[in-house]
Motif scaffolding. Structure first.
Motif, PDB file in Angstrom:
ATOM      1  N   ASP A 106       0.857  -1.176   0.000  1.00  0.00           N
ATOM      2  CA  ASP A 106       0.000   0.000   0.000  1.00  0.00           C
ATOM      3  C   ASP A 106       0.901   1.236   0.000  1.00  0.00           C
ATOM      4  N   THR A 107       0.565   2.250  -0.796  1.00  0.00           N
ATOM      5  CA  THR A 107       1.464   3.413  -0.903  1.00  0.00           C
ATOM      6  C   THR A 107       1.508   4.235   0.378  1.00  0.00           C
ATOM      7  N   ASN A 113      -0.261  -4.964   0.400  1.00  0.00           N
ATOM      8  CA  ASN A 113      -1.634  -4.602   0.091  1.00  0.00           C
ATOM      9  C   ASN A 113      -2.473  -5.878  -0.054  1.00  0.00           C
ATOM     10  N   SER A 115      -5.240  -6.644  -1.378  1.00  0.00           N
ATOM     11  CA  SER A 115      -5.791  -6.991  -2.694  1.00  0.00           C
ATOM     12  C   SER A 115      -4.693  -7.457  -3.655  1.00  0.00           C
ATOM     13  N   CYS A 116      -3.469  -7.008  -3.436  1.00  0.00           N
ATOM     14  CA  CYS A 116      -2.345  -7.509  -4.251  1.00  0.00           C
ATOM     15  C   CYS A 116      -1.989  -8.948  -3.852  1.00  0.00           C
ATOM     16  N   CYS A 138       0.705  -4.795   9.620  1.00  0.00           N
ATOM     17  CA  CYS A 138      -0.079  -4.963   8.388  1.00  0.00           C
ATOM     18  C   CYS A 138      -1.557  -5.078   8.759  1.00  0.00           C
TER      19      CYS A 138
END
Ligand SMILES: *Cc1c(COP(=O)(O)O)cnc(C)c1O
Length: 369
Positions: A106-107, A113, A115-116, A138
């Motif tokens: 996540d940026t 992330n 979803s990744c 996380c």
């Protein structure tokens, strides 16, 4: 360096009498490997980490390796890891013969992330290793839910996040079996190499305990092809002393981060660390980002301020992992972080005026003075 990146002076001053006494006891007793000090530290660290079991091992990399072996991860398997982690997370996967598969962070939080993770799952995926990078947990609820839906093991890499939590549940207590490091510079650091495996699963705990000691429970009887990855008695004794100070030192880290946040808000293109509202951040590192990272680091260094980059080359662009077949541009978020991140000085005992001094120099850099 006028203000070094890291200093042990304050912590060492606090613990020196206890450490010296512990060393003398250890030395006089002359029991060096797998004795009462390891047992005591394991019990205390398990309680601190809110898991039923902690198994002391040689270092964080070995802890990850043992955790994956205990789950029987092997050749042909895939294990999902963040694209912006320290190389150890991938190395442990490679040691088992399995393939590390990268998923972008996540940026904002710089943590993997969810979803990744989902997008990276294949029929070969056996496990995911969330890394609580820089000291922030996380999103463990999302990760556990994706993992259970897809029948994956979760192995937390808690090397940077002792005492952190997600929704008040401790990092290192969520996964099936988890690994941490007590490398000297970590929030809980030994006086040399050390690590631990943590789990609530009795069977996995006994596997890990066999694996670290030649596959042996009873001397000269070997149940599995194990390793020599034991925690030393003297390191366990030192860690047990430092564990008592960890919460106090963590609060200091958080105070220093808050001072930085106040001093550095709104300067140039600086991006300050983002803490998710469900996470506690124990600030193993205070990482800022700027497009002018290289110039800023040089400017600080010329003025006696130590900084480091965590990490300058993402794993997919390391020579060691050419074989994975990734190329530049494959993980743009990880690449952007690698090109812009800078870790500022932070250690328990760092004073408000030292933080102000660092901030003043950063401000003058962006003011063009
Ligand atoms: C430090 C670290 C490790 C490795 O720990 P060692 O004790 O140095 O082997 C693994 N993962 C992460 C994220 C780390 O920061």
């Amino acid at each position: 360096m006028r203000i070094p990146f890291l200093s042990f002076e304050y912590m060492n001053r606090q613990i020196k009498p206890e450490v010296m006494k512990a060393f003398e006891q250890f030395f006089d007793k002359s029991w060096f490997v797998l004795g009462d000090s390891v047992k005591t530290f394991e019990k205390n660290y398990a309680a601190f980490n809110q898991t039923a079991f902690a198994i002391g091992v040689s270092n964080g990399l070995d802890a990850l390796h043992i955790a994956l072996k205990a789950l029987d991860i092997k050749e042909g398997d895939e294990v999902i890891v963040p694209s912006n982690t320290y190389i150890a997370t991938l190395l442990a996967v490679s040691y088992t013969g399995a393939t590390p598969v990268l998923a972008e962070p996540d940026t904002d939080t710089c943590n993997i992330n969810p979803s990744c993770i989902e997008a990276a799952i294949t029929s070969r995926t056996k496990a995911v290793i969330p890394v609580h990078l820089y000291g922030q947990s996380c999103d463990m609820e999302s990760i556990i839910s994706i993992a259970s839906k897809n029948n994956l093991y979760v192995v937390e890499d808690n090397a940077q996040a002792h005492a952190a939590s997600w929704n008040n549940k401790t990092t290192g207590s969520w996964g099936h079996i988890n690994a941490t490091s007590f490398y000297p510079g970590k929030n809980l650091g030994a006086l040399g190499d050390a690590g631990a495996v943590t789990t609530n699963d009795e069977l996995l705990a006994s596997k890990a305990s066999l694996l670290r000691n030649y596959g042996s429970d009873k001397k000269y009887y070997n149940e599995v092809i194990g390793f020599n990855m034991r925690l030393d008695e003297c390191q366990a004794a030192f860690l047990d002393i430092k564990l008592k100070y960890l919460l106090q030192w963590t609060e200091q880290r958080q105070q220093i981060a808050e001072w930085y946040n106040n001093e550095l808000a709104g300067i140039g293109d600086l991006i300050l660390p983002f803490t998710h509202n469900q996470a506690t951040h124990v600030f193993h590192l205070y990482v800022v980002r700027t497009k002018r990272r290289h110039e800023l680091q040089t400017y600080l260094s010329e003025r006696g301020i130590g900084t480091l980059i965590h990490y300058p080359v993402p794993p997919h662009l390391q020579n060691a992992y050419k074989t994975l077949g990734y190329k530049k541009g494959d993980f743009p978020v990880a690449e952007e972080l690698a090109n812009t991140c800078l870790s500022l000085p932070l250690w328990p005992g760092m004073t408000g005026s030292q933080v102000r001094e660092v901030a003043t120099i950063i401000r003058s850099f962006f003011d063009g003075k």
